[in-house]
Motif scaffolding. Structure first.
Motif, PDB file in Angstrom:
ATOM      1  N   ASN A  99      18.310 -12.811  16.232  1.00 58.43           N
ATOM      2  CA  ASN A  99      17.377 -12.459  15.173  1.00 58.43           C
ATOM      3  C   ASN A  99      17.637 -11.033  14.724  1.00 58.43           C
ATOM      4  O   ASN A  99      17.984 -10.171  15.535  1.00 58.43           O
ATOM      5  N   GLN A 100      17.457 -10.790  13.451  1.00 61.16           N
ATOM      6  CA  GLN A 100      17.671  -9.458  12.896  1.00 61.16           C
ATOM      7  C   GLN A 100      16.450  -9.096  12.068  1.00 61.16           C
ATOM      8  O   GLN A 100      16.278  -9.565  10.956  1.00 61.16           O
ATOM      9  N   LEU A 115      10.666 -12.310  18.374  1.00 57.29           N
ATOM     10  CA  LEU A 115      11.720 -12.213  17.366  1.00 57.29           C
ATOM     11  C   LEU A 115      12.785 -11.185  17.725  1.00 57.29           C
ATOM     12  O   LEU A 115      13.831 -11.124  17.079  1.00 57.29           O
ATOM     13  N   GLU A 116      12.541 -10.384  18.747  1.00 61.18           N
ATOM     14  CA  GLU A 116      13.533  -9.411  19.193  1.00 61.18           C
ATOM     15  C   GLU A 116      14.245  -9.858  20.469  1.00 61.18           C
ATOM     16  O   GLU A 116      15.221  -9.241  20.880  1.00 61.18           O
ATOM     17  N   LEU A 117      13.748 -10.917  21.090  1.00 60.00           N
ATOM     18  CA  LEU A 117      14.312 -11.356  22.362  1.00 60.00           C
ATOM     19  C   LEU A 117      15.404 -12.396  22.153  1.00 60.00           C
ATOM     20  O   LEU A 117      15.459 -13.061  21.121  1.00 60.00           O
ATOM     21  N   GLY A 353      13.021 -16.142   3.123  1.00 61.73           N
ATOM     22  CA  GLY A 353      14.264 -16.258   3.890  1.00 61.73           C
ATOM     23  C   GLY A 353      14.233 -15.315   5.071  1.00 61.73           C
ATOM     24  O   GLY A 353      13.184 -14.770   5.413  1.00 61.73           O
ATOM     25  N   GLY A 354      15.372 -15.140   5.709  1.00 59.11           N
ATOM     26  CA  GLY A 354      15.407 -14.271   6.878  1.00 59.11           C
ATOM     27  C   GLY A 354      16.832 -13.903   7.257  1.00 59.11           C
ATOM     28  O   GLY A 354      17.804 -14.399   6.675  1.00 59.11           O
ATOM     29  N   PHE A 355      16.922 -13.028   8.245  1.00 53.75           N
ATOM     30  CA  PHE A 355      18.213 -12.502   8.674  1.00 53.75           C
ATOM     31  C   PHE A 355      18.558 -12.939  10.089  1.00 53.75           C
ATOM     32  O   PHE A 355      17.675 -13.141  10.925  1.00 53.75           O
TER      33      PHE A 355
END
Length: 474
Positions: A99-100, A115-117, A353-355
């Motif tokens: 995840n970014q 979302l950071e793990l 959307g997302g990264f």
């Protein structure tokens, strides 16, 4: 001669490096990184605010094809789209993609949120959250959610001639989440928490410049307050659990505290409980509010759809005694209403959307995505694809009559695969119960234009003001 040999030895590595770079660059997707740092960020943000972002990406696709490079928010990025692209993004293993999130997101919510793990930590925290948010667990909270919605309508809608929908829906969803996730009921403690939380959320979507009076700076300050309040909650609930004065299923915090490993130790650290509690509120706060707001907007524009939903909801209302709460079985009967909700999410997905971040050099569709680059996926590119959803601009709930007829990884308002949003079932419950009480008690029409923009989530013009009056039931 010695000078020639020395020069040759010096130039050979450079020549080889340039050759390798030339060879590699041919495999990097086509496109331009644009102006350093800025890249195409401003162009995309302008397009989103003007509600032309889908056209913006379609122009890129016509010029470069389905895979292209650009620069977004200071980082080299590869844009990919389509069912295969969505599957690649949502199912690739943790050694390939991570995840970014934006810098402001990470700094405000912390580095131990879901979302950071990645890897085992992501799996451990996700499984803990899913244990609480799965349908079997959420069944017992339907009555509590319904009570919050009824109280909200009595306070903010009853007797009013005009209301502004989006801010009211944000109040409603924050109250539901405070009750269900944190056990915070009506009162000054909840009001203080929600006020701090709203300022924190504004900072998440701000430019990460930590100067006084900036939204980011305020977001950081309010994040510290929110986390301090949540730490106090965790301490109180741990004592209640130890004293057996609280049930493990009382709310999300007590549930997470009650999960133990084989050695009897808590599965999640206090920091993980605090940060993922805050993340759960961020995830469920705006997305649910926006989805409900656009359904209300839809009913004003599509009276036939509203009439069909009303008929379904009136049948359920007739089966209930006065004041009796909705049940899980009642929600199962709301099949058409949920198809309407899914079609709304298809046309107006709250998350554009997302990264993802490439953790290694990746081969994709004949191109190289270099290690460290961002990968950007966009939900509307498949949602509005005519080859997947014929006449995509037409509102047609029948698309979802048979879920199997929707191609995999084409409908992605909640993501997909192992990274699918764990709170999607809670969103379904919130939407269905809210729509039930709204359509059976009120009628409305738009009091402003029908426009909306994205910043970064979709917001109707002026927050969707509507003229409202009690429904006369036969």
């Amino acid at each position: 001669m010695n000078i020639f040999i020395t020069s040759l030895l010096f130039l050979i590595p450079i020549f080889l490096l340039l050759s390798r770079t030339r060879k590699t660059s041919k495999r990097i997707p086509p496109g331009s990184l644009g102006i350093p740092v800025i890249g195409q960020s401003l162009g995309l943000l302008r397009a989103m605010r003007a509600n032309t972002a889908e056209n913006w990406f379609q122009e890129r696709i016509r010029e470069y094809g389905p895979v292209s490079k650009l620069s977004l928010f200071g980082k080299p990025t590869v844009f990919i789209y389509g069912q295969a692209a969505n599957k690649f993004v949502f199912t690739s293993n943790n050694s390939m993609l991570a995840n970014q999130q934006t810098q402001s997101f990470k700094m405000i919510l912390g580095d131990r949120n879901l979302l950071e793990l990645s890897g085992p930590d992501h799996k451990r925290v996700r499984e803990a959250l899913l244990s609480f948010l799965r349908p079997e667990s959420l069944k017992q909270y339907v009555g509590r959610i319904g009570e919050e919605i009824r109280k909200h309508l009595e306070m903010y809608w009853q007797g009013k001639q005009q209301v502004t929908v989006l801010p009211l829906m944000k109040i409603l969803t924050s109250n539901i989440i405070c009750s269900l996730l944190f056990g915070l009921e009506e009162g000054t403690q909840r009001d203080k928490f929600v006020a701090c939380f709203e300022e924190m959320v504004k900072g998440i979507w701000a430019v990460p410049i930590n100067l006084p009076f900036t939204r980011y700076n305020r977001g950081l300050r309010e994040s510290a307050r929110v986390q301090d309040m949540m730490k106090e909650l965790v301490h109180e609930k741990r004592l209640q659990l130890e004293g057996k004065s609280a049930s493990p299923h009382q709310d999300l915090i007590t549930f997470l505290l009650s999960i133990r490993d084989e050695d009897g130790k808590e599965v999640l650290s206090e920091k993980e409980i605090v940060q993922n509690g805050a993340l759960s509120m961020v995830a469920g706060y705006e997305t649910s509010a926006i989805a409900i707001t656009f359904i209300i907007r839809l009913f004003a524009n599509e009276p036939a759809v509203c009439a069909a939903v009303l008929q379904e909801q009136q049948e359920i209302a007739k089966s209930k005694a006065s004041g009796e709460s909705l049940t899980w079985d009642d929600l199962a009967k709301m099949k058409y209403t949920w198809r309407v909700a899914m079609e709304t999410l298809r046309m107006f997905p709250p998350v554009f959307g997302g990264f993802r971040k490439a953790l290694t050099d990746i081969e994709y569709d004949g191109y190289l995505i270099p290690k460290g680059w961002q990968i950007f996926w966009v939900a509307p590119m498949t949602h509005m694809d005519n080859s997947i959803f014929p006449e995509p601009s037409k509102f047609d709930p029948s698309r979802f009559e048979k879920q199997a007829s929707v191609p995999p990884f084409s409908f992605i308002p909640f993501g997909g695969g192992p990274r699918m949003c764990p709170g999607n079932e809670l969103v379904r419950i919130e939407i269905l119960i809210t729509i039930h009480y709204l359509v059976t008690h009120y009628e409305w029409k738009l009091a402003a234009d029908n426009l909306f923009s994205r910043d970064p989530m979709p917001e109707p013009s002026q927050g969707l003001p509507i003229k409202v009056w009690p429904r006369e039931l036969s």
